[in-house]
Design an enzyme around this catalytic site. Sequence first.
Site, PDB file in Angstrom:
ATOM      1  N   LYS A 160      -0.496   5.993   6.252  1.00 32.23           N
ATOM      2  CA  LYS A 160       0.873   6.135   6.754  1.00 32.23           C
ATOM      3  C   LYS A 160       1.571   7.418   6.269  1.00 32.23           C
ATOM      4  O   LYS A 160       2.452   7.933   6.945  1.00 32.23           O
ATOM      5  CB  LYS A 160       1.727   4.923   6.337  1.00 32.23           C
ATOM      6  CG  LYS A 160       1.424   3.667   7.138  1.00 32.23           C
ATOM      7  CD  LYS A 160       2.411   2.567   6.784  1.00 32.23           C
ATOM      8  CE  LYS A 160       2.063   1.270   7.461  1.00 32.23           C
ATOM      9  NZ  LYS A 160       3.069   0.230   7.255  1.00 32.23           N
ATOM     10  N   ASP A 167       8.524   0.233  11.214  1.00 29.17           N
ATOM     11  CA  ASP A 167       8.583  -0.850  10.215  1.00 29.17           C
ATOM     12  C   ASP A 167      10.035  -1.225   9.936  1.00 29.17           C
ATOM     13  O   ASP A 167      10.394  -2.404   9.893  1.00 29.17           O
ATOM     14  CB  ASP A 167       7.906  -0.423   8.902  1.00 29.17           C
ATOM     15  CG  ASP A 167       6.392  -0.559   8.972  1.00 29.17           C
ATOM     16  OD1 ASP A 167       5.893  -1.328   9.804  1.00 29.17           O
ATOM     17  OD2 ASP A 167       5.704   0.136   8.189  1.00 29.17           O
TER      18      ASP A 167
HETATM   19  P1  NAP Z   1       2.584   0.266  -1.903  1.00 30.05           P
HETATM   20  O1  NAP Z   1       3.123   1.509  -1.315  1.00 30.05           O
HETATM   21  O2  NAP Z   1       1.256   0.268  -2.545  1.00 30.05           O
HETATM   22  O3  NAP Z   1       3.690  -0.251  -3.003  1.00 30.05           O
HETATM   23  C1  NAP Z   1       3.450  -1.390  -3.760  1.00 30.05           C
HETATM   24  C2  NAP Z   1       4.657  -1.689  -4.657  1.00 30.05           C
HETATM   25  O4  NAP Z   1       4.405  -2.921  -5.342  1.00 30.05           O
HETATM   26  C3  NAP Z   1       4.936  -0.649  -5.734  1.00 30.05           C
HETATM   27  O5  NAP Z   1       6.298  -0.644  -6.003  1.00 30.05           O
HETATM   28  C4  NAP Z   1       4.148  -1.200  -6.923  1.00 30.05           C
HETATM   29  O6  NAP Z   1       4.707  -0.826  -8.180  1.00 30.05           O
HETATM   30  C5  NAP Z   1       4.354  -2.680  -6.752  1.00 30.05           C
HETATM   31  N1  NAP Z   1       3.226  -3.454  -7.294  1.00 30.05           N
HETATM   32  C6  NAP Z   1       1.975  -3.507  -6.808  1.00 30.05           C
HETATM   33  N2  NAP Z   1       1.230  -4.344  -7.542  1.00 30.05           N
HETATM   34  C7  NAP Z   1       2.030  -4.807  -8.539  1.00 30.05           C
HETATM   35  C8  NAP Z   1       1.834  -5.698  -9.632  1.00 30.05           C
HETATM   36  N3  NAP Z   1       0.663  -6.296  -9.852  1.00 30.05           N
HETATM   37  N4  NAP Z   1       2.885  -5.955 -10.462  1.00 30.05           N
HETATM   38  C9  NAP Z   1       4.081  -5.368 -10.247  1.00 30.05           C
HETATM   39  N5  NAP Z   1       4.316  -4.515  -9.223  1.00 30.05           N
HETATM   40  C10 NAP Z   1       3.302  -4.241  -8.379  1.00 30.05           C
HETATM   41  O7  NAP Z   1       2.504  -0.918  -0.810  1.00 30.05           O
HETATM   42  P2  NAP Z   1       3.449  -1.104   0.468  1.00 30.05           P
HETATM   43  O8  NAP Z   1       2.840  -0.394   1.629  1.00 30.05           O
HETATM   44  O9  NAP Z   1       4.834  -0.819   0.059  1.00 30.05           O
HETATM   45  O10 NAP Z   1       3.257  -2.680   0.774  1.00 30.05           O
HETATM   46  C11 NAP Z   1       3.808  -3.632  -0.089  1.00 30.05           C
HETATM   47  C12 NAP Z   1       3.754  -5.032   0.531  1.00 30.05           C
HETATM   48  O11 NAP Z   1       4.517  -5.072   1.744  1.00 30.05           O
HETATM   49  C13 NAP Z   1       2.350  -5.513   0.903  1.00 30.05           C
HETATM   50  O12 NAP Z   1       2.253  -6.860   0.541  1.00 30.05           O
HETATM   51  C14 NAP Z   1       2.310  -5.362   2.419  1.00 30.05           C
HETATM   52  O13 NAP Z   1       1.439  -6.306   3.020  1.00 30.05           O
HETATM   53  C15 NAP Z   1       3.763  -5.683   2.769  1.00 30.05           C
HETATM   54  N6  NAP Z   1       4.149  -5.102   4.072  1.00 30.05           N
HETATM   55  C16 NAP Z   1       4.474  -5.969   5.070  1.00 30.05           C
HETATM   56  C17 NAP Z   1       4.841  -5.472   6.310  1.00 30.05           C
HETATM   57  C18 NAP Z   1       5.193  -6.432   7.415  1.00 30.05           C
HETATM   58  O14 NAP Z   1       5.208  -6.029   8.590  1.00 30.05           O
HETATM   59  N7  NAP Z   1       5.502  -7.658   7.109  1.00 30.05           N
HETATM   60  C19 NAP Z   1       4.896  -4.084   6.523  1.00 30.05           C
HETATM   61  C20 NAP Z   1       4.588  -3.218   5.459  1.00 30.05           C
HETATM   62  C21 NAP Z   1       4.204  -3.750   4.232  1.00 30.05           C
HETATM   63  P3  NAP Z   1       4.354   0.570  -8.917  1.00 30.05           P
HETATM   64  O15 NAP Z   1       5.346   1.585  -8.372  1.00 30.05           O
HETATM   65  O16 NAP Z   1       4.557   0.259 -10.339  1.00 30.05           O
HETATM   66  O17 NAP Z   1       2.939   0.903  -8.556  1.00 30.05           O
END
Ligand code: NAP
Length: 285
Positions: A70, A106
Amino acid sequence: MIKGTTDVYGLIGDPVGHSFSPFIHNMLAEALSENMAYVAFHVKENQLEHAMAGLKGLSIKGANVTVPYKVDVISYLDYVDDMAKAIGAVNTIKLDNNELVGYNTDWIGLLKALKEIKINLRDKSILIIGAGGAARAVGMMCAHEGAGHIAITNRTQANAEKLAKLINRHYDVSTEVIPLEDLKERNDLVIAFQTTPIGMYPHSANNPIYETKFYETLEVAVDLIYNPLETHFLREAREAGAITMNGMGMLFHQAIAAFELWRECTIDDGTKKRCYQAFLQQMTK
Ligand code: NAP
């Protein structure tokens, strides 16, 4: 039926096999008798440049982009719309006069899902849990919709600070970075968006906030996760009396917004409702 004149769309990501996008877009195409087909393109590591050249070369009319491309995809686009540029992530590409234009649907999808259940963000004090790509879309959406205050809590505080700065570069809204352990003292944050993967299948028992006091004053809780349909976070919030919403609506409506962009149409409410029901059935099979 696929013909010589059928427009081709697709999903770019790695992996893509689990995606519901082909199901949603082909269902919409059939429901609306659009002459198009949507397939998943598995773009392996180091192949993004070739894939992007292929989109143009093969006159693929549009594509969705998912993990992990992305952000990286932006450098291969001819134009990026303002909100996608601000968020720093593109999930939808349209071929327009042989130029690749990037959008982010999104945030639009999440906003539509919120409006469906009549949640208004104007002047509200909001908490965002997480500071990754999805949190950026949430934060910019909250500011765009006139939130009164945006607090961000994240495992890595520096990333939360970056997100607060990003929001303030574009919007004059009060922002704050708050350590997780301080949340129990707060009763002013009435809407919370959970944007981390914490609580996602198969780790469904996990929750970013176990402190029950936090949920007592929460009015609305949104979790972007859709598997499971009710995370531990959403259950706690519901049991404390909050309105809750999972990530299904966002997922569906980001697809609707992409489809409408590509086909330059507005999908009627009846078709949306029927397709959403079919999507829910497919997801919960
Ligand atoms: P990302 O860019 O990898 O960001 C992940 C975030 O979660 C970061 O802030 C990270 O913190 C934190 N994190 C990850 N693992 C963690 C842990 N074990 N403990 C504490 N914090 C943790 O991912 P993303 O693209 O934002 O996606 C995040 C979620 O949103 C996913 O579950 C995805 O499936 C969901 N999502 C859903 C939709 C939908 O249409 N429903 C669309 C997009 C995303 P750090 O900064 O410390 O690494």
